[in-house]
Design a protein around this motif. Structure first.
Motif, short mmCIF file in Angstrom:
data_model
loop_
_atom_site.label_atom_id
_atom_site.label_comp_id
_atom_site.label_asym_id
_atom_site.label_seq_id
_atom_site.Cartn_x
_atom_site.Cartn_y
_atom_site.Cartn_z
N TYR A 175 0.82 -1.22 0.00
CA TYR A 175 0.00 0.00 0.00
C TYR A 175 0.85 1.27 0.00
O TYR A 175 0.59 2.21 -0.75
N LEU A 176 1.88 1.31 0.85
CA LEU A 176 2.71 2.51 0.93
C LEU A 176 4.10 2.30 0.32
O LEU A 176 5.08 2.92 0.73
N SER A 177 4.15 1.40 -0.66
CA SER A 177 5.32 1.26 -1.55
C SER A 177 6.59 0.80 -0.84
O SER A 177 7.69 0.95 -1.38
N GLY A 178 6.44 0.21 0.35
CA GLY A 178 7.61 -0.30 1.05
C GLY A 178 8.32 -1.39 0.27
O GLY A 178 9.56 -1.50 0.31
N SER A 179 7.56 -2.18 -0.47
CA SER A 179 8.17 -3.27 -1.24
C SER A 179 8.92 -2.76 -2.47
O SER A 179 9.67 -3.50 -3.10
N GLN A 180 8.72 -1.48 -2.80
CA GLN A 180 9.46 -0.86 -3.92
C GLN A 180 10.61 0.01 -3.43
O GLN A 180 11.29 0.64 -4.22
N ASN A 181 10.83 0.03 -2.14
CA ASN A 181 11.86 0.88 -1.53
C ASN A 181 13.20 0.13 -1.55
O ASN A 181 13.41 -0.79 -0.76
N THR A 182 14.08 0.51 -2.43
CA THR A 182 15.36 -0.20 -2.58
C THR A 182 16.52 0.78 -2.51
O THR A 182 16.36 2.00 -2.58
N ASN A 183 17.73 0.21 -2.40
CA ASN A 183 18.93 1.04 -2.31
C ASN A 183 19.16 1.86 -3.59
O ASN A 183 19.74 2.94 -3.55
N THR A 184 18.70 1.35 -4.74
CA THR A 184 18.90 2.09 -5.99
C THR A 184 17.70 2.97 -6.36
O THR A 184 17.82 3.86 -7.20
N ALA A 185 16.55 2.69 -5.74
CA ALA A 185 15.35 3.49 -6.02
C ALA A 185 14.59 3.71 -4.72
O ALA A 185 13.55 3.11 -4.47
N PRO A 186 15.13 4.57 -3.85
CA PRO A 186 14.49 4.78 -2.54
C PRO A 186 13.08 5.36 -2.69
O PRO A 186 12.82 6.19 -3.57
N ASN A 187 12.19 4.88 -1.84
CA ASN A 187 10.81 5.36 -1.84
C ASN A 187 10.46 5.80 -0.42
O ASN A 187 10.58 5.03 0.52
N GLU A 188 10.03 7.04 -0.29
CA GLU A 188 9.83 7.63 1.04
C GLU A 188 8.38 7.58 1.52
O GLU A 188 8.06 8.12 2.58
N ASN A 189 7.50 6.91 0.78
CA ASN A 189 6.08 6.90 1.15
C ASN A 189 5.86 6.43 2.59
O ASN A 189 5.20 7.10 3.39
N TYR A 190 6.41 5.24 2.90
CA TYR A 190 6.14 4.70 4.23
C TYR A 190 6.86 5.47 5.33
O TYR A 190 6.29 5.74 6.38
N SER A 191 8.11 5.82 5.11
CA SER A 191 8.85 6.53 6.18
C SER A 191 8.16 7.86 6.51
O SER A 191 8.13 8.27 7.68
N ARG A 192 7.60 8.50 5.51
CA ARG A 192 6.90 9.77 5.75
C ARG A 192 5.65 9.54 6.60
O ARG A 192 5.40 10.25 7.58
N GLU A 193 4.83 8.54 6.22
CA GLU A 193 3.61 8.28 6.98
C GLU A 193 3.91 7.68 8.35
O GLU A 193 3.16 7.90 9.30
#
Length: 540
Positions: A175-193
């Motif tokens: 839901y909050l893109s944690g599974s797409q959060n990688t070292n080469t393509a960081p995703n801040e959705n979950y850390s922000r929420e």
């Protein structure tokens, strides 16, 4: 005297109903009497009692390809689908999607059955609280069920531990893109929420990218900590289990800002997210943040400076002293003078309203078959969805507006569009009729056993006593003489009181007389139908 002094006033049905309405869904006369007998302390003990987890949801639609039937070869009718393959082996995606939707419906109906059948327990009210706090959405019924299972198992438990489990829950990772959060393509959705909505809150802006409780750089660094958690496709045998990939994890230490005393999160692989959450929870503001959310959910939406100093701060201290176990602080709040002073200030949520109009009026899901039981609960789910409170489908990640959006808060549940629907749904649940939801018609029979309800009222042959006692049960406080007169006129239009005394007395003398019973039933049903549409019934 402290705001949180233990309530020492009169313990009667009025106080018991207030506590039970805020901590459960729908209050029957039997539950009220049990609470009065237990006293305040005994009721609180029973509310917070740890109970076994409920049985899992069932396949309630029979086998077949017609309307109201389903081809789900992995599950027999009346058995749970939870242990069946999450990705059914069917010839077409269309057939598979039908199974998914059927299991979704089962999950939603089952969730409503848990609220209905909870008895004297706060667990379901807290489960819904956490569902609105850790908002997550997914179309796969298995992932939805397992997400809610985490909330239910931890509902009365530890806020910090629940945050850890939710962080790597597959539903949330997707839901909050944690599974797409990688070292080469960081995703801040979950850390922000995680910061803004789940643990500490944003606070006022102090400078560019700097808020009262964290900075934008903290969002970035925490996203790096959370890299590496993945979810396999639902067709995979382990598609319901998260896994950690060190390959996708950002290596090395991560340094947080001055808001976290420049703390360093050291490299710790798959356990690094736990270290991060522990560090966040070292901030005292986490305890204040969750206390405010609990206060709005259970007590009142208005948090003044006085409430902040005398309620929020001492309760937050109790939460910190108990390492983020929430039950001790919540028990103090719910037994306080302050709690029992805050009556009739909360507009019922659609879920509270529907159960007030069913469970409180002795209507429950029929037990004649799994199909009928689940279909009844599903209609309640659909009605609440139509009134803007859909479980598993929040309007956004912040949850339902009634619990966060100032200045309206609970008033968000009512407007020129929603209020007529609320009133009409309440009426139909009493009188019977057609609920039209999304242009689909659901016929509801007149299920409220009005004769049984009134049989429990002493001296119900007196219409003044009858109306007053019904008001006490439905509204939980005495109504005015003018209201009693107006409601009597619904019961016996333009007639003297003695007319009701005679007619109801005839019924009591010979309840097998069908014509008299039908006449009395019709009058009572008309009366209660009007009462559940009154503004007093919308409040708790």
């Amino acid at each position: 005297m402290s705001y949180l002094d233990t309530y020492s006033g009169n313990w009667s049905a009025i106080e018991a109903r207030h506590l039970l309405k805020r901590t459960s869904f729908g209050v029957t006369q039997a539950l009220t009497e049990e609470s009065v007998s237990l006293g305040l302390s005994g009721t609180i003990s029973k509310l917070f009692e740890i109970k076994p987890m409920p049985e899992t949801p069932l396949k309630y639609e029979p086998d077949g390809t017609g309307r109201g039937e389903i081809n789900d070869p992995d599950v027999n009718y009346g058995e749970t689908w939870v242990n069946a393959p999450a990705y059914p082996d069917l010839p077409t995606s269309q057939e598979r999607n039908r199974v998914f939707r059927s299991r979704n419906r089962s999950n939603y109906a089952w969730s409503f059955l848990q609220m209905q059948d909870a008895g004297l327990s706060i667990r379901e009210k807290l489960t819904l609280f956490w569902h609105n706090h850790f908002v997550s959405e997914n179309t796969n019924p298995h992932r939805e069920f397992l997400y809610m299972k985490i909330l239910r198992e931890n509902a009365l438990g530890n806020f910090k531990e629940l945050t850890k489990q939710i962080t790597i829950d597959p539903n949330m990772l997707i839901y909050l893109s944690g599974s797409q959060n990688t070292n080469t393509a960081p995703n801040e959705n979950y850390s922000r929420e995680l910061l803004e909505l789940f643990t500490i809150g944003k606070g006022d802006a102090i400078g560019n990218g700097d808020y009262t409780n964290y900075t934008e750089n903290d969002v970035v660094q925490m996203a790096k900590v959370l890299t590496g958690w993945r979810v396999r496709g639902i067709a995979h045998a382990e598609g319901l289990v998260p896994f950690f990939s060190n390959w996708f994890h950002t290596k090395g230490s991560k340094t947080l800002s001055h808001r976290f005393n420049n703390a360093v999160i050291s490299e710790n692989g798959e356990n690094e997210y736990k270290d991060l959450i522990d560090k966040i929870f070292e901030q005292e503001e986490c305890s204040r943040f969750i206390t405010r959310q609990l206060y709005i959910w259970f007590v009142n939406s208005e948090i003044t400076t006085e409430i902040e100093d005398n309620i929020i701060e001492p309760l937050a201290k109790i939460i910190r002293e108990n390492d983020y176990e929430i039950a001790p602080a919540l028990q103090v709040l719910l037994t306080s003078d302050h709690f029992f002073e805050n009556t009739f200030c909360m507009i019922k949520s659609p879920i509270d309203l529907m159960f007030s109009a069913t469970k409180s009026l002795l209507v429950s899901a029929p037990k004649t078959s799994v199909q009928e039981e689940y279909q009844f609960a599903l209609v309640l789910y659909l009605a609440c969805t139509d009134l803007n409170q859909s479980i598993f489908h929040h309007p956004d990640v912040a949850g339902w507006k009634a619990y966060y959006q100032a200045p309206l808060y609970y008033k968000s549940w009512v407007n020129s569009y929603l209020l007529p629907k609320r009133l009409d749904y309440c009426r139909i649940l009493v009188t019977g009729g057609d609920l039209v939801i999304d242009e689909k018609k659901y016929t509801v029979p007149p299920l409220v056993p009005v004769l049984q309800i009134v049989a429990g009222i002493q001296n119900a042959t007196n219409p003044n006593i009858l109306v007053s006692e019904l008001a006490n049960q439905l509204f939980n406080y005495q109504i005015t003489n003018e209201q009693i007169i107006a409601l009597k006129d619904i019961l016996i239009p333009g007639l003297p009181d003695v007319e009701w005394t005679i007619e109801y007395g005839e019924y009591l003398g010979n309840p097998s007389d069908v014509s008299v019973a039908l006449s009395v039933d019709k009058k009572l049903r008309g009366l209660i139908a009007v009462m559940v549409q009154m503004s007093e019934f919308q409040m708790m």
